[in-house]
Scaffold this active site. Structure first.
Site, PDB file in Angstrom:
ATOM      1  N   GLU A 198      81.471  22.841  56.888  1.00 12.87           N
ATOM      2  CA  GLU A 198      82.664  22.799  56.040  1.00 12.87           C
ATOM      3  C   GLU A 198      82.492  23.577  54.731  1.00 12.87           C
ATOM      4  O   GLU A 198      82.551  23.011  53.637  1.00 12.87           O
ATOM      5  CB  GLU A 198      83.043  21.347  55.743  1.00 12.87           C
ATOM      6  CG  GLU A 198      83.407  20.574  56.997  1.00 12.87           C
ATOM      7  CD  GLU A 198      83.710  19.100  56.743  1.00 12.87           C
ATOM      8  OE1 GLU A 198      83.426  18.627  55.642  1.00 12.87           O
ATOM      9  OE2 GLU A 198      84.241  18.446  57.640  1.00 12.87           O
TER      10      GLU A 198
ATOM     11  N   GLU B  36      85.807  18.162  64.487  1.00  8.44           N
ATOM     12  CA  GLU B  36      85.834  16.763  64.065  1.00  8.44           C
ATOM     13  C   GLU B  36      87.285  16.289  64.135  1.00  8.44           C
ATOM     14  O   GLU B  36      88.140  16.832  63.458  1.00  8.44           O
ATOM     15  CB  GLU B  36      85.313  16.610  62.623  1.00  8.44           C
ATOM     16  CG  GLU B  36      83.905  17.163  62.425  1.00  8.44           C
ATOM     17  CD  GLU B  36      83.364  16.947  61.012  1.00  8.44           C
ATOM     18  OE1 GLU B  36      84.036  16.277  60.203  1.00  8.44           O
ATOM     19  OE2 GLU B  36      82.270  17.467  60.715  1.00  8.44           O
TER      20      GLU B  36
END
Ligand code: ZN
Ligand code: ZN
Ligand code: ZN
Lengths: 645, 645, 645
Positions: free
Chosen positions: B141, B312
């Site tokens: 991320e 995710e």
């Protein structure tokens, strides 16, 4: 007369000639230049490059333009900041404020004074007698971007010097500040700390002294520049371009250095910055509120001792407010005329041509970005120039019948100790001013302690410390006086006066303030009697032995009168303020002309100007001879007339 | 296909076997591991402890799971931070951001590059050929928690290097940035300062370069990891798990390094973080807005050059929004299918089991906290696995008829220079996307400059700089083009184009932007004509010599058309946007299916998916053969069908 | 009995005699002095100047006043701060908090402990046996101005020591904190970093330990002062003056050091500071909410183990809230009697005379600023003194029937991990308290783990960690128990309990919390059944095997009952809370007297006190014998009566 701000250094030299010619064609007579050009004048220490400015000034002068030259101290160049890092100011959190925009200096730095003297002297020597030069501007917009108060080591050093002068001994300082409270006592001036970053609020007396110290520094720094200029540039006047609603220093003291005041008028941005209601913001978004610019015209006419310019006039949308609407068609013209009606000698637009680069590229100019093509605002300016020419010389501005005593220190005091979160000094003064202007009244601003002779009505919205001169001026005034709450509530050391507020004014008013209640936005206290409405925000509990004209809900005095002195014991809501203003003006025998909220009138000599900021027309009084405009005042229009009866 | 994120290091080794078995039983095929495990892999410099990971990977592989391994660079351990404090990033206020959570590094640190290379190489060497390994995730991320831009000494050093490459000489940098404004000129690259902590706003051109510099660094850093992995791990693909609405770097450039893109889909948190109205927030609190996840599916399909995963997927309530509701029953299944409808190859849930400790203990997993017991979300995932198995191989995703040109730099530009406080680039793009999806349209995101061939309709909500490639792509496009305001308003150096915006597009559009008005929330300008509604926030004053389809209140052009190019001169309100989108889609001959605000449809090959995010049912078109679900689409339900006519 | 806070050092010595006489005349018996006088007692290191305090204490004692002496540690003087800069606390941003107000020390500094010991010892030795001295106050208002938690180098040093004691080894610390998450593992206690300034949130377990550490320090520091005082001042009691709604340290642990508790009651300021609705703020602006002061009276009666004073009672408007209204006439008297009704031994006003200088000059006193003239509040105090005298000795306070378990650590836990932005522990407890008081109930606060025997009803609004003692106390309780959501949700290391919340309480309640949904202000979940209303903010999804009395909209359990234990699975809205409280009180066989929202009753021995905080009258129950006041309770009035049936 019209002027313009011009940056020859922003444009190819080949365009200067055309620019000068087109300025003159548009009707412009004055051009301000140079105030941000230090890095072009002195690219490295001692290496000067004046030739470009020589050529630019020659071209402008030859075209018939009168030049105002700015000292370039608002933008010290990078090499100087690197050499003398102590000129950098510090924010309230103790962080240095870096290079990369403007005003990155503290008035406290001794190096900064030395460097400022040096560059001003050099520039004044070189251009002081240029045949095109008529006047000077010192620096640029003192106080813009919160740059009066700095919280760094240089500031602490200078503050200690200032305190030593004011208080003489540590004991006297302790006494003045009441340092015994919370064991804050100092044993030497070296013990003094900056009044920030304390665990809870610092001593208000220390904060006020810190503010006074910074305010004094601005005046002294400006005087230093003026003294140098006067030495090298005989026969030229000096001004400074002040800003709107910057109250961090006493403008009157800077005004003492100057031949005339000037200010930078950006009416629309204040719609977002001034504490208006949302409804007002929507209503005035594209015209500005009708009192925003006039408030400052009147203020700076006082600061300039009767003489002022608008140095920078908004000519279209700007770049620095949260939203930046295009002004309604006609507003650039209207604002220009409004300034003239209030006595402005020159209205100078900012800027000749919109920049295509850097921070202000979204700021309109008289010409479109990068082009030789008038913007909508430029076309309006052209029309004003023609109208001005057709009217010929205008009569002088006369002394008004109404004086408003305006006291910078009261702003500092009430910021330091609000007691009500929404006690905003500038808002209070503005609302009093608005209420008087809704009655068609002309207003002079007066500094505390200056003579009030000849005024039929004296307004004192709030003057927290009434010193001997201010007290004497009020006693000598023969007109009606209206004094607002919180006046006389502090002595010179930020202490409550000996027998409670209003201290030395207790005799004139016949009152004593026993308690103060501050009221959150949902609360108010109804007022009835001679004048009616409500008290909000700040509401005093008076003991009085004089006539009570109006009372609060439970019978306490709200408005009292002793001889010619009225005392209003609260922050008045709109209704109470309007009623009180009408009552005192009537009592003072001043003729009033009530106007709608979007219309304003103003006289200059025997001329009356009327302006329409709103959406609906208004009829000019029938008794008049029109000089400019129509008898029915359309939206965004103005009329000029003479009363014939 | 389904996957899951798993942290063997969080659980007793005795449970790994059971976990692997239960994953497979649930229908999971992929497992991502390792991305935060540095302190377990290298507890002290040079002391490696790989055995546990060896065992974990063996167990997972033996159970039949395909492994995705993350490089552990998102969480440098304490000993490394202590050794190399220069890897620490700085916030905009100049404060270092300390150890104790994650992403505590700046891309500018040379030591950080050295250490990253070292650990990636070691991990890639050890596991690159593991029989269970199918792919890699670089870091984790990028940009999460505002970690792209850092304001420290390492950043300044690297920025100077970058500027030297871009601008060659200080003079060219001064010219590019317009440094003459406010005497900001530099005489050497050493003079460059960080564009923060200035007295007022820093130079926007400097800020944009600073942003570009940081964006470039992310792509280069990621490429460095990819190059090492490819060397040691032949036959495995590489991805990165991007986030939603993080626009601080150009994702397309990182995508260039990757074999496929992936992203982390937490639809509900965005209900609070995206600038929705309060009414929208209440409406979508427990389902998310129907375009939040799809917007990103379509974006990351473009970033991955056609291939993407959800790495995710939110499986229940999370922990990081101001409020964290439990999703409505059915939403975990619906989100999973929505991703698949948009072409996701794998949807991988975060995480297998809710943690009982540390920062994310309130984040749901497929299993209850600490237990071997499916959570409500786990049970929904199980159902999706069964449904997927019953449907067999799905058809490929086709090219859409509509392209939306999405330009990260326009976000940076408009953040740096908002001009209207609520000009939010991401909101603008989202609203255009939403309006198109309300017409039942599939949408492809396209990066600026990429080919637009084959699209019937090209949407350009805002592209501030139109470089040569972008210009060429637009000129080559044969479809209908809708260009939004502010497009072409800046050149590559953040300057206004030579003959005003839209610069190079003035020929294609036939327009020139004379003035820009930005409007506070209370204000709007009504639009009428072919399409009607209102302009809000940003409203341009156009000069045009082409067809005007709609006008503002005072007659100014609002929507113009020249050949296949429409130009919309404002931020459209909901009505104007819907009308315009309908008009241009119709003009482009694209069939539309208008759906209510809580229904969305999307095709994949010959299959059409319909999703119900709301509270009321919707009838699937009658002309269809149902593949999954019911003809009446109940709340939180989905149907899959083939059009039979 | 009445007391007053007095600062002889603020006034000319010539006025002390008069002040003492006028205090006694007014009916004052106790006088607190000295707590900010360090700079006057020790103007420079080792140079003591006690004579003035000797004289002041002699004068006060001779006048018949009993003296409470404060240790002066809340205001270390400038010379000490300069000598020992390490006593300065740091804010959460890492900035030192400077000299110039008060409480500028951190409890972590070893130098500060040394200096505190020194000055307390010297003062205790000199005055410990003064004939006028009856008691001591340690320091002043621990925690005021956010001064419990400090984030500096001294704090980190002391935190490491504390952690070593608690966790023994780095491995055990890693295990306790779950440091494996995000590679936060430490290899030595030296690796510990302050849990601030991290990139995203720090580990909640680390934050909780940091909070516990600071809380422990306050108790230890206070004990150090108490030990010294007890050694030198036999026969005198010790107290500390706590504040309202400061929950940053465990007051019960400080209470363990003291002979009696005291607190500083400023009811009106909390109208702005407590999270009331705007409507409530307007309603209670000039009286305060009727439960604000009582909540603290009951809390500090528990902290003082049955004995408490009001050390500072607001006597008029104060200076520190955003708005500071004058209390309605009668409120100073009403507040005083309310304190007495709750068992206060002494109510001491702050302060004798309003100061004319420094930070608190707008804070009312019993006398007007600088004058020997009672303020409106002073006149009310005088009336209370007369009434108290006429009533004679009051009966003792009895044990209440209702216990409210109040747990400081739950505040820390829910601040660290809100999960819902508006989950405010103090608000939850306050609303439960209010709901019980609306039923006319007296309430005792009980610390977690203390005996609950003899209470008919035990309220546990929220106790996140239920340790063994707390668990045992609940099991031993024979009364009805109402347990609120989130109770038992964490173990001692901030981990989720092994088989989910409520952990050890799952047996008593019969419940297991599967999921938690937190709801933004626009959302709620309707509850119906035995009690009805809505769940807001925090709503649990329960698995239960016991009786379900009420359910949420979709049938989930909202209120369950197992034997004597009720469990309420949400934050209740007003209706649900009122219904639940009525139901459990009835179930517990406690007689209730429902009162309007502006009326409160409270018993002391056989006396019942009724107070009217509102605008409409209320009739005292007919069955009573009036001791003070009227049968019709007018606004701002009180009545005291005995039930005769
Ligand atoms: Zn300016
Ligand atoms: Zn994640
Ligand atoms: Zn206090």
């Amino acid at each position: 007369m019209l002027g313009v701000c011009y940056y020859p250094e922003h444009w190819d030299e080949a365009r200067w000639e055309t620019d000068a010619r087109r300025m003159v064609e548009l009707g412009i007579r004055f051009v301000r230049i140079g105030e941000f050009a230090w890095s072009r004048l002195e690219p490295a220490r001692g290496q000067f490059a004046f030739e470009w400015l020589d050529r630019a000034m020659d071209i402008l002068a030859r075209a018939g333009l009168k030049i105002v030259l700015g000292t370039p101290t608002a933008t010290p160049p990078k090499w100087l900041v690197d050499e003398c890092p102590d000129i950098i100011p510090y924010d309230k959190d103790g962080k240095p404020r870096g290079f990369g925009s403007r005003r990155h200096y503290t008035f406290s730095s001794e190096n900064w004074w030395k460097e400022s003297k040096r560059i001003v002297e050099i520039v004044a020597e070189r251009y002081g007698n240029h045949q095109g030069l008529v006047g000077w501007q010192t620096d640029n917009e003192y106080g813009c971007h919160d740059t009066i108060i700095s919280w760094g080591p240089e500031d602490l050093k200078a503050f200690k010097r200032w305190l030593r002068m004011r208080h003489q001994t540590p004991d006297q300082l302790n006494e003045a500040w009441g340092s015994v409270f919370w064991s804050m006592e100092l044993t030497s001036f070296d013990d003094v700390a900056l009044p920030n970053l304390t665990v809870t609020e610092p001593n208000p007396a220390a904060r006020l002294d810190f503010w006074r110290f910074h305010s004094d520094q601005v005046a002294a720094y400006d005087k230093m520049q003026c003294d140098i200029i006067r030495k090298h540039s005989p026969g030229r006047w000096i001004t400074h371009n002040f800003m709107g609603f910057i109250l961090d220093f006493d403008h009157f003291k800077v005004g003492d250095n100057l031949d005339l005041a000037s200010w930078d008028s950006y009416p629309i941005g204040f719609v977002e910055k001034f504490p208006f209601s949302e409804a007002e913001r929507n209503r005035w978004a594209e015209t500005s509120h009708p009192d925003i610019a006039p408030f400052h015209h009147d203020l700076y006419r006082a600061v300039g001792n009767g003489r002022f310019w608008v140095m920078e006039q908004q000519p279209g949308p700007v770049n620095w407010a949260p939203w930046n609407p295009v002004p309604k068609p006609g507003m650039v013209r209207l604002w220009t005329w409004e300034a003239i009606a209030h006595g402005a000698e020159v209205v100078s637009y900012f800027r000749w041509r919109q920049a295509t680069f850097a921070q202000e590229q979204m700021h309109a100019g008289l010409n479109l970005a990068g082009l030789d093509e008038l913007s909508p605002g430029g076309i309006e300016a052209q029309r004003v120039a023609q109208e001005l020419a057709s009217l010929g010389t205008l009569p002088d501005t006369r002394k008004a019948r109404v004086a408003l005593v305006f006291d910078y220190q009261s702003y500092w005091t009430t910021v330091i100790q609000p007691q009500a979160k929404d006690f905003r000094f500038e808002e209070l003064c503005f609302r009093w001013y608005e209420a008087a202007r809704r009655l068609g009244l002309d207003i002079d601003f007066v500094r505390p302690g200056a003579s009030l002779e000849g005024y039929g009505l004296v307004l004192v919205p709030c003057m927290t410390e009434v010193d001997e001169a201010a007290h004497a001026a009020l006693k000598a005034a023969s007109g009606t006086i209206l004094i607002g709450a919180r006046t006389g509530s502090r002595d010179r050391n930020f202490r409550i006066p000996e027998n409670l507020p209003p201290g030395s004014l207790s005799e004139m008013t016949g009152n004593r303030v026993i308690q103060v209640s501050t009221l959150r936005p949902g609360l108010s206290d109804p007022v009835s009697g001679i004048v009616a409405g409500s008290g909000i925000r700040w509401r005093e509990h008076l003991q009085t032995d004089v006539e009570v004209l109006s009372t609060f809900a439970h019978g306490d005095p709200a408005l009292t009168k002793k001889d010619n002195v009225y005392y209003l014991a609260c922050w008045p809501d709109k209704n109470l303020l309007a009623a009180t203003m009408r009552h005192v003006a009537t009592n003072a025998d001043i003729p009033i002309v009530e106007v709608p909220d979007h219309i304003r009138i103003r006289t200059r000599g025997d001329l009356t100007f009327a302006f329409n900021y709103g959406d609906s027309p208004w009829s000019v009084p029938a008794c008049c001879e029109l000089v400019l405009g129509e008898p029915i005042l359309a939206p965004q229009e103005l009329s000029v007339f003479r009363f014939t009866r």
